[in-house]
Design an enzyme around this catalytic site. Structure first.
Site, PDB file in Angstrom:
ATOM      1  N   LYS A   1       0.875  -1.184   0.000  1.00  0.00           N
ATOM      2  CA  LYS A   1       0.000   0.000   0.000  1.00  0.00           C
ATOM      3  C   LYS A   1       0.912   1.235   0.000  1.00  0.00           C
ATOM      4  CE  LYS A   1      -4.314   1.364   2.248  1.00  0.00           C
ATOM      5  NZ  LYS A   1      -5.148   1.580   1.079  1.00  0.00           N
TER       6      LYS A   1
HETATM    7  N1  PPE Z   1      -7.602  -2.001  -2.952  1.00  0.00           N
HETATM    8  C1  PPE Z   1      -7.109  -0.751  -2.861  1.00  0.00           C
HETATM    9  C2  PPE Z   1      -6.357  -0.202  -4.000  1.00  0.00           C
HETATM   10  C3  PPE Z   1      -7.314  -0.022  -1.690  1.00  0.00           C
HETATM   11  O1  PPE Z   1      -6.807   1.205  -1.588  1.00  0.00           O
HETATM   12  C4  PPE Z   1      -8.061  -0.576  -0.640  1.00  0.00           C
HETATM   13  C5  PPE Z   1      -8.313   0.210   0.610  1.00  0.00           C
HETATM   14  C6  PPE Z   1      -8.568  -1.876  -0.793  1.00  0.00           C
HETATM   15  C7  PPE Z   1      -8.322  -2.557  -1.959  1.00  0.00           C
HETATM   16  C8  PPE Z   1      -9.337  -2.562   0.299  1.00  0.00           C
HETATM   17  O2  PPE Z   1      -8.487  -2.896   1.356  1.00  0.00           O
HETATM   18  P1  PPE Z   1      -9.034  -3.029   2.845  1.00  0.00           P
HETATM   19  O3  PPE Z   1      -9.325  -1.652   3.330  1.00  0.00           O
HETATM   20  O4  PPE Z   1      -7.919  -3.682   3.563  1.00  0.00           O
HETATM   21  O5  PPE Z   1     -10.234  -3.864   2.810  1.00  0.00           O
HETATM   22  N2  PPE Z   1      -8.556   1.583   0.370  1.00  0.00           N
HETATM   23  C9  PPE Z   1      -8.554   2.573   1.430  1.00  0.00           C
HETATM   24  C10 PPE Z   1      -9.025   3.908   0.896  1.00  0.00           C
HETATM   25  C11 PPE Z   1      -7.952   4.655   0.251  1.00  0.00           C
HETATM   26  C12 PPE Z   1      -8.242   6.112   0.313  1.00  0.00           C
HETATM   27  O6  PPE Z   1      -7.492   6.809   0.967  1.00  0.00           O
HETATM   28  O7  PPE Z   1      -9.207   6.565  -0.282  1.00  0.00           O
HETATM   29  C13 PPE Z   1      -9.534   2.225   2.537  1.00  0.00           C
HETATM   30  O8  PPE Z   1     -10.569   1.641   2.269  1.00  0.00           O
HETATM   31  O9  PPE Z   1      -9.255   2.633   3.668  1.00  0.00           O
END
Ligand code: PPE
Length: 305
Positions: free
Chosen positions: A159
Site C-alpha cells: 500500500k
Molecule cells: N484495494 C485498494 C487499492 C485499496 O486502496 C483498498 C483500501 C482496498 C483494496 C481494500 O483494502 P481493505 O481496506 O484492507 O479492505 N482503500 C482505502 C481507501 C484509500 C483512500 O485513501 O481513499 C480504505 O478503504 O481505507
C-alpha cells in the site's frame, strides 16, 4: 471529502496537537512518493470503541514497508498500541484511522537508503466512501482506461503512497465521465480491483474475487467478506475474473475499509441486478460484525482502551 480535525495526531512516538502535525516542504516522500500507509476504521461496540482488525492492518503496513525496503522504526505491537492511544485521544466512538510511514526531511535524491523513516497516525470522522445508500442503490462502474500497475513496475501488494496516482487517475476519469467508481484491469486484461476497493463477482452461485497476483491489494475487508460468506454457506473463491464476467454477472459488490460493502448496479452501462441477495446478506453481517454485535467475530474488534 473534507477532513474534520480531531484533538491529536501521533507523530514519531508522541501525541501532538492536530495543528502542530506538520512536515517540511522538502520531506522526501512529498517529492518521490516512497512511503506506505493504512486505512483502518474504529467503530463503537458494546464494550467501547474498537479498531477493526487493527493488528492485521499494522501487519500489512509492516509488509508494505518490507516490500519497499523501508525499515520501520517501530514494531507491530508498538504501532498497534500507538493506534489505540490515538483513537482513544479523539474521544470519538467511531472514526477513520490513517497510519503513514514516510521518508522524512534531511535527504534528497532517489537513493532512499540514508533517509529517516517517520511515522504518524491520524484519525478523523469519515462517512460512507461511496455514499450512504451504496448498498441498496448500488454504484455505477466504469472500466478504466488506466491499467493497474504491473508487479514489476509498482508492487500492487504494497500500500505505497505513489501507487495511488494510478488510482486517482482512474477515479477522476470515472467521475468526470459520470460514473461513481472505476474498475481497474491488470496489464494482461484480467480484473484487478477498484481504485480503493476489492471486487467480488457472482456468477452461477459462485462468488469470485481476484487474487493478489492479478494486481489486487490483499484487502482486509475482502478477507472478512470471505469468512462471512463461507460461514453463511456461500461458495466464495479467489480466482481470475475476465471483463466479460462483469457484464453478465448475477451480482457484483466492492469492499474496503472506507467503502465497507457497496453494491454495483452497472458496469460500462450494462446493468447488473442490484442489490443482490448475497451482497445484502454479507453487507448486513459485516455492518454488525464491525460493531462487535456478532460473538463469533468479536476477536476482530480490538478495543481502543
Ligand atoms: N484495494 C485498494 C487499492 C485499496 O486502496 C483498498 C483500501 C482496498 C483494496 C481494500 O483494502 P481493505 O481496506 O484492507 O479492505 N482503500 C482505502 C481507501 C484509500 C483512500 O485513501 O481513499 C480504505 O478503504 O481505507
Amino acid at each position: 471529502m473534507p477532513i474534520t480535525p480531531t484533538p491529536k495526531i501521533w507523530m514519531n512516538g508522541s501525541l501532538v496537537d492536530w495543528d502542530q502535525a506538520q512536515v517540511h516542504v522538502l520531506t522526501h516522500t512529498l517529492h518521490y512518493g516512497t512511503g506506505v500507509f493504512e486505512g483502518i476504521r474504529a467503530y463503537e461496540t458494546p464494550d467501547g470503541p474498537a479498531v477493526f482488525r487493527l493488528t492485521d492492518h499494522i501487519v500489512r503496513l509492516a509488509n508494505s514497508a518490507k516490500i519497499l525496503g523501508m525499515e520501520l522504526p517501530y514494531t507491530v505491537d508498538e504501532l498497534v498500541a500507538a493506534t489505540k492511544e490515538t483513537v482513544a485521544s479523539t474521544g470519538l466512538g467511531s472514526c477513520y484511522v490513517r497510519p503513514i510511514a514516510y521518508l522524512g526531511y534531511g535527504e534528497m535524491g532517489l537513493n532512499t537508503l540514508p533517509c529517516r523513516v517517520d511515522v504518524a497516525i491520524a484519525c478523523w470522522p469519515w462517512g460512507a466512501y461511496l455514499g450512504d445508500d451504496a448498498v441498496t442503490k448500488g454504484v455505477r462502474m466504469k472500466i478504466s482506461s488506466w491499467t493497474r500497475h504491473d508487479h514489476n513496475t509498482m508492487p500492487p501488494a504494497a500500500k505505497t503512497i505513489g501507487n495511488y496516482v494510478n488510482s486517482s487517475l482512474a477515479k477522476v476519469e470515472a467521475l468526470k465521465a459520470g460514473y461513481d467508481e472505476a474498475i481497474m484491469l491488470a496489464p494482461n486484461g484480467l480484473v484487478a480491483e477498484c481504485t480503493g476497493e476489492n471486487i467480488f463477482v457472482s456468477r452461477n452461485g459462485i462468488i469470485l474475487t481476484p487474487p493478489l497476483s492479478a494486481g489486487a491489494l490483499e484487502g482486509i475487508t475482502q478477507s472478512s467478506v470471505m469468512t462471512i460468506a463461507r460461514d453463511n454457506g456461500i461458495d466464495v473463491r479467489v480466482d481470475n475474473i475476465a471483463r466479460s464476467d462483469l457484464y453478465i454477472a448475477d451480482e457484483i459488490f466492492v469492499c474496503g475499509t472506507a467503502a465497507e460493502i457497496s453494491s454495483v448496479n452497472s458496469v460500462d452501462d450494462r446493468s447488473v441486478p442490484c442489490p443482490g441477495e448475497a451482497t445484502t446478506l454479507i453487507a448486513d453481517v459485516y455492518a454488525k460484525a464491525v460493531r462487535g454485535e456478532i460473538p463469533q467475530y468479536k476477536d476482530w474488534c480490538e478495543l481502543a482502551v
